[in-house]
Design a protein around this motif. Structure first.
Motif, PDB file in Angstrom:
ATOM      1  N   ARG A  12       0.845  -1.196   0.000  1.00  0.00           N
ATOM      2  CA  ARG A  12       0.000   0.000   0.000  1.00  0.00           C
ATOM      3  C   ARG A  12       0.879   1.244   0.000  1.00  0.00           C
ATOM      4  O   ARG A  12       1.993   1.221   0.539  1.00  0.00           O
ATOM      5  N   SER A  13       0.393   2.298  -0.577  1.00  0.00           N
ATOM      6  CA  SER A  13       1.191   3.522  -0.736  1.00  0.00           C
ATOM      7  C   SER A  13       1.517   4.198   0.584  1.00  0.00           C
ATOM      8  O   SER A  13       2.486   4.944   0.682  1.00  0.00           O
ATOM      9  N   THR A  14       0.762   3.935   1.621  1.00  0.00           N
ATOM     10  CA  THR A  14       0.974   4.560   2.932  1.00  0.00           C
ATOM     11  C   THR A  14       1.868   3.724   3.849  1.00  0.00           C
ATOM     12  O   THR A  14       2.053   4.070   5.016  1.00  0.00           O
ATOM     13  N   PHE A  15       2.427   2.670   3.327  1.00  0.00           N
ATOM     14  CA  PHE A  15       3.183   1.701   4.135  1.00  0.00           C
ATOM     15  C   PHE A  15       4.267   2.344   5.000  1.00  0.00           C
ATOM     16  O   PHE A  15       4.436   1.982   6.162  1.00  0.00           O
ATOM     17  N   LEU A  16       4.994   3.293   4.462  1.00  0.00           N
ATOM     18  CA  LEU A  16       6.092   3.927   5.193  1.00  0.00           C
ATOM     19  C   LEU A  16       5.589   4.592   6.467  1.00  0.00           C
ATOM     20  O   LEU A  16       6.294   4.644   7.464  1.00  0.00           O
ATOM     21  N   HIS A  17       4.354   5.054   6.463  1.00  0.00           N
ATOM     22  CA  HIS A  17       3.812   5.823   7.586  1.00  0.00           C
ATOM     23  C   HIS A  17       2.862   5.044   8.488  1.00  0.00           C
ATOM     24  O   HIS A  17       2.630   5.464   9.636  1.00  0.00           O
ATOM     25  N   ASP A  18       2.330   3.938   8.003  1.00  0.00           N
ATOM     26  CA  ASP A  18       1.342   3.238   8.833  1.00  0.00           C
ATOM     27  C   ASP A  18       1.595   1.731   8.961  1.00  0.00           C
ATOM     28  O   ASP A  18       0.681   0.969   9.245  1.00  0.00           O
ATOM     29  N   SER A  19       2.838   1.320   8.759  1.00  0.00           N
ATOM     30  CA  SER A  19       3.128  -0.115   8.881  1.00  0.00           C
ATOM     31  C   SER A  19       2.966  -0.562  10.328  1.00  0.00           C
ATOM     32  O   SER A  19       3.221   0.187  11.270  1.00  0.00           O
ATOM     33  N   THR A  20       2.544  -1.796  10.472  1.00  0.00           N
ATOM     34  CA  THR A  20       2.363  -2.377  11.804  1.00  0.00           C
ATOM     35  C   THR A  20       3.704  -2.879  12.331  1.00  0.00           C
ATOM     36  O   THR A  20       4.682  -2.992  11.575  1.00  0.00           O
ATOM     37  N   GLU A  21       3.750  -3.207  13.590  1.00  0.00           N
ATOM     38  CA  GLU A  21       4.976  -3.761  14.169  1.00  0.00           C
ATOM     39  C   GLU A  21       5.363  -5.058  13.470  1.00  0.00           C
ATOM     40  O   GLU A  21       6.533  -5.287  13.173  1.00  0.00           O
ATOM     41  N   GLU A  22       4.382  -5.896  13.177  1.00  0.00           N
ATOM     42  CA  GLU A  22       4.647  -7.157  12.480  1.00  0.00           C
ATOM     43  C   GLU A  22       5.252  -6.882  11.090  1.00  0.00           C
ATOM     44  O   GLU A  22       6.220  -7.527  10.687  1.00  0.00           O
ATOM     45  N   GLU A  23       4.695  -5.911  10.372  1.00  0.00           N
ATOM     46  CA  GLU A  23       5.224  -5.566   9.062  1.00  0.00           C
ATOM     47  C   GLU A  23       6.649  -5.012   9.161  1.00  0.00           C
ATOM     48  O   GLU A  23       7.508  -5.347   8.349  1.00  0.00           O
ATOM     49  N   ARG A  24       6.915  -4.203  10.168  1.00  0.00           N
ATOM     50  CA  ARG A  24       8.271  -3.670  10.358  1.00  0.00           C
ATOM     51  C   ARG A  24       9.257  -4.798  10.670  1.00  0.00           C
ATOM     52  O   ARG A  24      10.401  -4.775  10.213  1.00  0.00           O
ATOM     53  N   ASN A  25       8.816  -5.789  11.415  1.00  0.00           N
ATOM     54  CA  ASN A  25       9.670  -6.948  11.698  1.00  0.00           C
ATOM     55  C   ASN A  25       9.974  -7.720  10.416  1.00  0.00           C
ATOM     56  O   ASN A  25      11.103  -8.187  10.212  1.00  0.00           O
ATOM     57  N   ILE A  26       8.990  -7.846   9.546  1.00  0.00           N
ATOM     58  CA  ILE A  26       9.197  -8.527   8.263  1.00  0.00           C
ATOM     59  C   ILE A  26      10.182  -7.741   7.409  1.00  0.00           C
ATOM     60  O   ILE A  26      11.065  -8.325   6.764  1.00  0.00           O
ATOM     61  N   VAL A  27      10.074  -6.417   7.413  1.00  0.00           N
ATOM     62  CA  VAL A  27      11.011  -5.586   6.658  1.00  0.00           C
ATOM     63  C   VAL A  27      12.422  -5.751   7.223  1.00  0.00           C
ATOM     64  O   VAL A  27      13.400  -5.785   6.467  1.00  0.00           O
ATOM     65  N   SER A  28      12.554  -5.920   8.531  1.00  0.00           N
ATOM     66  CA  SER A  28      13.873  -6.188   9.125  1.00  0.00           C
ATOM     67  C   SER A  28      14.426  -7.522   8.646  1.00  0.00           C
ATOM     68  O   SER A  28      15.614  -7.633   8.337  1.00  0.00           O
ATOM     69  N   GLU A  29      13.568  -8.534   8.572  1.00  0.00           N
ATOM     70  CA  GLU A  29      13.979  -9.841   8.036  1.00  0.00           C
ATOM     71  C   GLU A  29      14.427  -9.695   6.581  1.00  0.00           C
ATOM     72  O   GLU A  29      15.431 -10.293   6.168  1.00  0.00           O
ATOM     73  N   HIS A  30      13.683  -8.913   5.824  1.00  0.00           N
ATOM     74  CA  HIS A  30      13.998  -8.633   4.419  1.00  0.00           C
ATOM     75  C   HIS A  30      15.395  -8.015   4.319  1.00  0.00           C
ATOM     76  O   HIS A  30      16.216  -8.440   3.509  1.00  0.00           O
ATOM     77  N   PHE A  31      15.675  -7.030   5.165  1.00  0.00           N
ATOM     78  CA  PHE A  31      16.978  -6.368   5.135  1.00  0.00           C
ATOM     79  C   PHE A  31      18.093  -7.360   5.475  1.00  0.00           C
ATOM     80  O   PHE A  31      19.124  -7.399   4.802  1.00  0.00           O
TER      81      PHE A  31
END
Length: 94
Positions: A12-31
């Motif tokens: 979603r286009s708003t991801f940078l501003h409204d991501s959930t904690e779970e989504e941020r954890n997934i982005v950390s795994e991605h990194f």
């Protein structure tokens, strides 16, 4: 070895501003996933636009199938936080 690029887009286009904690954890795994592939010299370059409209990953792999597997196993793609499209990529300058 061949080069490929995959283009990542948040779900979603708003991801940078409204991501959930779970989504941020997934982005950390991605990194971490990309960091490990960078250490192995499989990822040449990875990054995103400033506002995270999209990101890119440039791969150096044996085949299209290997590149596809790497992209599909990216935690952000696998866990549906980002979509991805894969393309053969010719490096003109480095």
């Amino acid at each position: 070895m061949e080069n490929f690029i995959y283009v990542l887009k948040p779900v979603r286009s708003t991801f940078l501003h409204d991501s959930t904690e779970e989504e941020r954890n997934i982005v950390s795994e991605h990194f971490q996933y990309l960091q490990n592939l960078n250490k192995e010299k499989t990822v040449s370059i990875a990054g995103r636009t400033e506002q995270a409209e999209f990101g890119i990953v440039i791969l150096n792999t044996e085949s299209l199938q290997a590149a596809k597997e790497i992209m599909q196993n990216d935690p952000a793609v696998k866990k549906n936080v980002m979509t991805a499209e894969l393309y053969p990529f010719l490096i003109a300058l480095k």
